[in-house]
Every structure is written in C-alpha cells, then in structure tokens.
Design an enzyme around this catalytic site. Structure first.
Site, PDB file in Angstrom:
ATOM      1  N   SER A  56      34.593  37.770  42.005  1.00  0.00           N
ATOM      2  CA  SER A  56      34.581  36.556  41.867  1.00  0.00           C
ATOM      3  C   SER A  56      35.818  36.050  42.583  1.00  0.00           C
ATOM      4  CB  SER A  56      34.683  36.072  40.744  1.00  0.00           C
ATOM      5  OG  SER A  56      36.350  36.735  40.028  1.00  0.00           O
ATOM      6  N   ASP A  94      30.936  37.814  44.347  1.00  0.00           N
ATOM      7  CA  ASP A  94      30.349  36.708  43.388  1.00  0.00           C
ATOM      8  C   ASP A  94      30.191  35.142  43.685  1.00  0.00           C
ATOM      9  OD1 ASP A  94      28.421  35.853  40.907  1.00  0.00           O
ATOM     10  OD2 ASP A  94      30.804  36.175  39.404  1.00  0.00           O
ATOM     11  N   HIS A  95      29.701  34.535  43.931  1.00  0.00           N
ATOM     12  CA  HIS A  95      29.422  32.869  44.273  1.00  0.00           C
ATOM     13  C   HIS A  95      31.037  32.782  45.658  1.00  0.00           C
ATOM     14  CE1 HIS A  95      27.925  31.384  40.428  1.00  0.00           C
ATOM     15  NE2 HIS A  95      28.316  32.751  39.984  1.00  0.00           N
ATOM     16  N   ASP A 116      26.558  30.691  47.785  1.00  0.00           N
ATOM     17  CA  ASP A 116      26.652  29.634  46.976  1.00  0.00           C
ATOM     18  C   ASP A 116      26.236  28.403  47.341  1.00  0.00           C
ATOM     19  OD1 ASP A 116      25.966  28.419  44.321  1.00  0.00           O
ATOM     20  OD2 ASP A 116      27.337  28.924  43.583  1.00  0.00           O
ATOM     21  N   GLU A 146      21.499  30.564  46.129  1.00  0.00           N
ATOM     22  CA  GLU A 146      21.134  29.875  44.845  1.00  0.00           C
ATOM     23  C   GLU A 146      20.523  28.250  45.245  1.00  0.00           C
ATOM     24  OE1 GLU A 146      23.922  30.185  41.865  1.00  0.00           O
ATOM     25  OE2 GLU A 146      23.282  28.287  40.786  1.00  0.00           O
ATOM     26  N   HIS A 234      22.711  34.220  36.172  1.00  0.00           N
ATOM     27  CA  HIS A 234      24.129  34.102  36.539  1.00  0.00           C
ATOM     28  C   HIS A 234      24.339  33.113  34.962  1.00  0.00           C
ATOM     29  CE1 HIS A 234      25.843  34.251  40.171  1.00  0.00           C
ATOM     30  NE2 HIS A 234      24.858  34.203  40.191  1.00  0.00           N
ATOM     31  N   SER A 237      25.741  35.873  29.445  1.00  0.00           N
ATOM     32  CA  SER A 237      27.095  36.302  28.348  1.00  0.00           C
ATOM     33  C   SER A 237      26.852  35.833  27.082  1.00  0.00           C
ATOM     34  CB  SER A 237      28.706  36.332  28.579  1.00  0.00           C
ATOM     35  OG  SER A 237      28.840  36.596  29.337  1.00  0.00           O
ATOM     36  N   ILE A 278      27.441  39.079  33.669  1.00  0.00           N
ATOM     37  CA  ILE A 278      27.807  38.940  32.309  1.00  0.00           C
ATOM     38  C   ILE A 278      29.407  39.271  32.786  1.00  0.00           C
ATOM     39  CG2 ILE A 278      27.950  40.469  30.271  1.00  0.00           C
ATOM     40  CD1 ILE A 278      25.112  41.423  30.590  1.00  0.00           C
ATOM     41  N   SER A 280      31.811  36.530  30.222  1.00  0.00           N
ATOM     42  CA  SER A 280      32.580  36.240  30.107  1.00  0.00           C
ATOM     43  C   SER A 280      32.916  37.271  28.247  1.00  0.00           C
ATOM     44  CB  SER A 280      31.710  34.859  29.247  1.00  0.00           C
ATOM     45  OG  SER A 280      32.124  34.249  30.081  1.00  0.00           O
TER      46      SER A 280
HETATM   47  P1  13P Z   1      29.433  34.960  31.849  1.00  0.00           P
HETATM   48  O1  13P Z   1      30.188  33.167  31.901  1.00  0.00           O
HETATM   49  O2  13P Z   1      28.354  33.594  31.191  1.00  0.00           O
HETATM   50  O3  13P Z   1      29.766  35.581  31.825  1.00  0.00           O
HETATM   51  O4  13P Z   1      28.711  34.511  33.546  1.00  0.00           O
HETATM   52  C1  13P Z   1      28.154  35.029  34.669  1.00  0.00           C
HETATM   53  C2  13P Z   1      28.810  34.881  35.878  1.00  0.00           C
HETATM   54  O5  13P Z   1      27.458  34.404  35.949  1.00  0.00           O
HETATM   55  C3  13P Z   1      29.140  35.804  37.348  1.00  0.00           C
HETATM   56  O6  13P Z   1      28.393  35.199  38.351  1.00  0.00           O
HETATM   57  O1  G3H Z   2      30.621  33.450  37.606  1.00  0.00           O
HETATM   58  C1  G3H Z   2      31.954  32.780  37.403  1.00  0.00           C
HETATM   59  C2  G3H Z   2      32.394  34.377  36.785  1.00  0.00           C
HETATM   60  O2  G3H Z   2      32.167  34.076  35.487  1.00  0.00           O
HETATM   61  C3  G3H Z   2      34.388  34.539  37.379  1.00  0.00           C
HETATM   62  O3  G3H Z   2      34.776  33.825  36.866  1.00  0.00           O
HETATM   63  O4  G3H Z   2      36.028  32.707  38.875  1.00  0.00           O
HETATM   64  O5  G3H Z   2      37.051  33.585  37.023  1.00  0.00           O
HETATM   65  O6  G3H Z   2      36.636  34.902  38.090  1.00  0.00           O
HETATM   66  P1  G3H Z   2      36.387  33.308  37.594  1.00  0.00           P
HETATM   67 ZN    ZN Z   3      28.069  33.107  38.561  1.00  0.00          ZN
END
Ligand code: 13P
Ligand code: G3H
Ligand code: ZN
Length: 335
Positions: A56, A94-95, A116, A146, A234, A237, A278, A280
């Site tokens: 991320s 991610d994102h 994203d 997305e 997404h 968790s 996942i 968190s």
């Molecule tokens: P959680 O915060 O629910 O674990 O989601 C993680 C996520 O979507 C990462 O892109």
């Molecule tokens: O989608 C979000 C993920 O949980 C990543 O979060 O940017 O704090 O690493 P972060």
């Molecule tokens: Zn996410």
C-alpha cells in the site's frame, strides 16, 4: 525495466479464473515488514494456497517500495526453500492513486496493480484506469479497478461516506477500461472500526456488536451484469474479538472495534468474489502477541522474543483465513 516473470512472480489472470470457477477467493494480504511476509509465505506454503502480496501507499512510505519489491523476490525463493516447487505469488500495488505510480511499480517488477480512481468523477476514473491498463497489458501485468466508494475512518484510503457500486455502471466501466478485475463497494470498509455502534445491533447472548449484513443483492446484480468476471472485496477484516480482548487485557484500548463476520466473507468467496483483502486482522494479531509477550515478560528487550510470537500469531491467522474463510487451500495450478 524488470519483468516480474524473471523473478518467479505471477499475475492474477489464471488464478482468478480458477477461483471464480471453483467458488473460492485468493487471499490478498498486505505486508510492511519481514515478519508479516514470512508469516504469509509460511501460511501459503503449508496450505498450498496461491497468495497476493499487497503493497500500500502506507507500506511504501514506511518500508520503501524498492525494498518491499526485493523482499517479494526473496519470498519466491523462500517459498521454494519451504518445499513449494511452484509457488504462485503475486506482487500487487494496493490502491495505486496515479498512472505514474502504477507505471513505476510495473517497471520495477510488480505483477499486478490496482488503480483506485473510485473517488474521481466516473469519466476520469475510466480515463486513468484505461491508461494504466494499456501500459500494464504490454507487459502482461494485470490491473484491478474500482467502482463505488468504501467508507472508513482509519487509513489513507478512507472516505467519509460509502456509496455502493452501481450495477448499471459495471459493464460500461469494464468494457471501456479493459480491467482484469473490479473492486466493488457492498458495505465493507477499511480499518478496525468498520461500523459505528449505532449501525450495529447487540447480540443479547454475548453483548457483542453485530454489524449490518453486506449488500449481497448488489453483488448479485453485478454478477448478473458481468457473469464470471473477477470481483474484489476490500476492507474484509473480521476484527477477531479474541485479539481485541488480548490487546485490551494487556494495556491496549480498542473500543467498539467491529469487522465483517467471517460467514459473510465465506458466502462472498463462493460467488464471483475471487480476491479478498485483509490487512487490519494481521495488525491486530501482531499487536496482540507483542502486547501479551511484553506484559508477561517486562524485562524482555530482544525484539526477536516478541516479534517471533507475533509472527506465529499472524501465521495462525493467515492459515485460518485461507482454510476456513476463503477456501484457497490446495488450489495451486501446478500443485
Ligand atoms: P482491512 O482494513 O479490512 O483489513 O482491509 C484491507 C484492504 O482493503 C487493503 O486494500
Ligand atoms: O487499504 C488499506 C490498507 O489497509 C493499507 O493501509 O495505507 O495504512 O498501509 P495503509
Ligand atoms: Zn483496500
């Protein structure tokens, strides 16, 4: 330019096709450090599961994108050392929030990227996603787009309000952009506080908060529009209450943290949802083990003595998710 193929990574195409057909989902676990990565790889090898390693924006700021990419290359060799002859490991952004960032990840060996554009006006989301797809596909890198906005209060990708994905937009979006998978909004959100207590009911037996159900009607409508197309969730968790309790019993203060019930994720995994994100839960498992170890052994100062139990606890969590929630165990294509 480094091709992910040279370093033993794979893109998501074949694994998603198999997952949609087989009614299970591929785990997409975020990693920020060595212990998380070791735990993910050990869990994937032991369960013979394909796995997506997610990087991320927060991870890039914390650990450095280049270092994380080399760690993923190391992870392929580590999986082989652990006995998996043909590991199926994706390195995924991610994102991603711009074309430039997606390009830089593709150029340095990522096998999959997310662009994203969900917070942008529809036409701008289409334009930037299409541009990323055109570049990525030249190198056989797969792209996740997305549509719809996830609510959340905790992380850098959070938005104040959620807007479910509009099923009437998905065909146009997928056709115009050429994305390989689509992240949708059906009531999940990022972080450990997914719902306010007012949005929940209370289980009279346990006193725990019970969140509102996911919008399976929206998911079904999307599946009807895009039969067999890979869908991503997404914010998935579950916020295991035992980890929250351990944290709180050892000096932490997590109040009213609530996640997505695992039965709902299992139900989603049986549909066209073939990637479940996942992060968190792993943070909670790590923090719970560290807090417990340090509370029990206040004189301990060797990080290996508390990061080791943290790694064990994360591995247990990942194995549980793979086997009991997502169902991706024993699904390696060359397993
Ligand atoms: P959680 O915060 O629910 O674990 O989601 C993680 C996520 O979507 C990462 O892109
Ligand atoms: O989608 C979000 C993920 O949980 C990543 O979060 O940017 O704090 O690493 P972060
Ligand atoms: Zn996410």
């Amino acid at each position: 330019m480094i091709s992910y193929k040279e370093i033993g990574l794979v893109n998501t195409r074949a694994m998603f096709a198999k997952a949609v057909d087989g009614g299970y989902a591929i785990p997409a676990f975020n990693f920020n450090n060595m212990e998380q990565l070791q735990a993910i790889i050990m869990a994937a090898v032991e369960t013979k599961s394909p796995v997506i390693l997610q990087v991320s924006k927060g991870a890039r700021n914390y650990a450095n994108q280049t270092l994380l990419r080399y760690m993923a290359e190391g992870a392929v060799e580590y999986a082989k050392e652990l006995g998996c002859a043909h590991p199926e490991i994706v390195l995924h952004l991610d994102h991603g929030d711009s074309f430039e960032l997606c390009k830089s990840c593709i150029d340095m060996g990522f096998s999959s990227v997310m662009i994203d554009g969900s917070a942008l006006p529809y036409d701008e989301n289409v334009a930037v996603t299409k541009k990323v797809v055109e570049y990525a596909h030249k190198y056989d890198v797969t792209v996740e787009g997305e549509l719809g906005v996830l609510a959340g209060v905790e992380d850098e990708v959070a938005s104040e309000e959620s807007h479910y994905t509009k099923p009437e937009e998905v065909i146009d979006f997928v056709t115009k952009t050429g994305v390989d998978s689509l992240a949708i909004s059906i009531g999940t959100s990022h972080g450990a506080y997914k719902f306010t207590p007012e949005q929940c009911t209370v289980d009279p037996q346990t006193g725990r908060l019970v969140p509102p159900p996911l919008a399976f009607d929206v998911l079904e409508a999307i599946e009807k529009k895009l039969p067999g197309f890979p869908i991503v969730l997404h914010g998935s968790s579950s916020v295991p209450q035992e980890e929250v309790d351990t944290i709180n019993a050892n000096g932490g203060c997590l109040k009213a943290a609530v996640g997505i019930p695992e039965e709902q994720l299992r139900k989603a995994a049986k549909s066209a949802v073939c990637k479940i994100n996942i992060d968190s839960d792993s943070r909670l498992a790590m923090t719970a083990a560290i807090r417990k170890t340090l509370a029990e052994k206040p004189a301990e100062f060797d990080p290996r003595k508390y990061l080791g139990p943290a790694r064990d606890n994360m591995k247990k969590l990942y194995i549980h998710k793979i086997m009991n929630v997502l169902g991706s165990n024993d699904k390696l294509i060359n397993g």
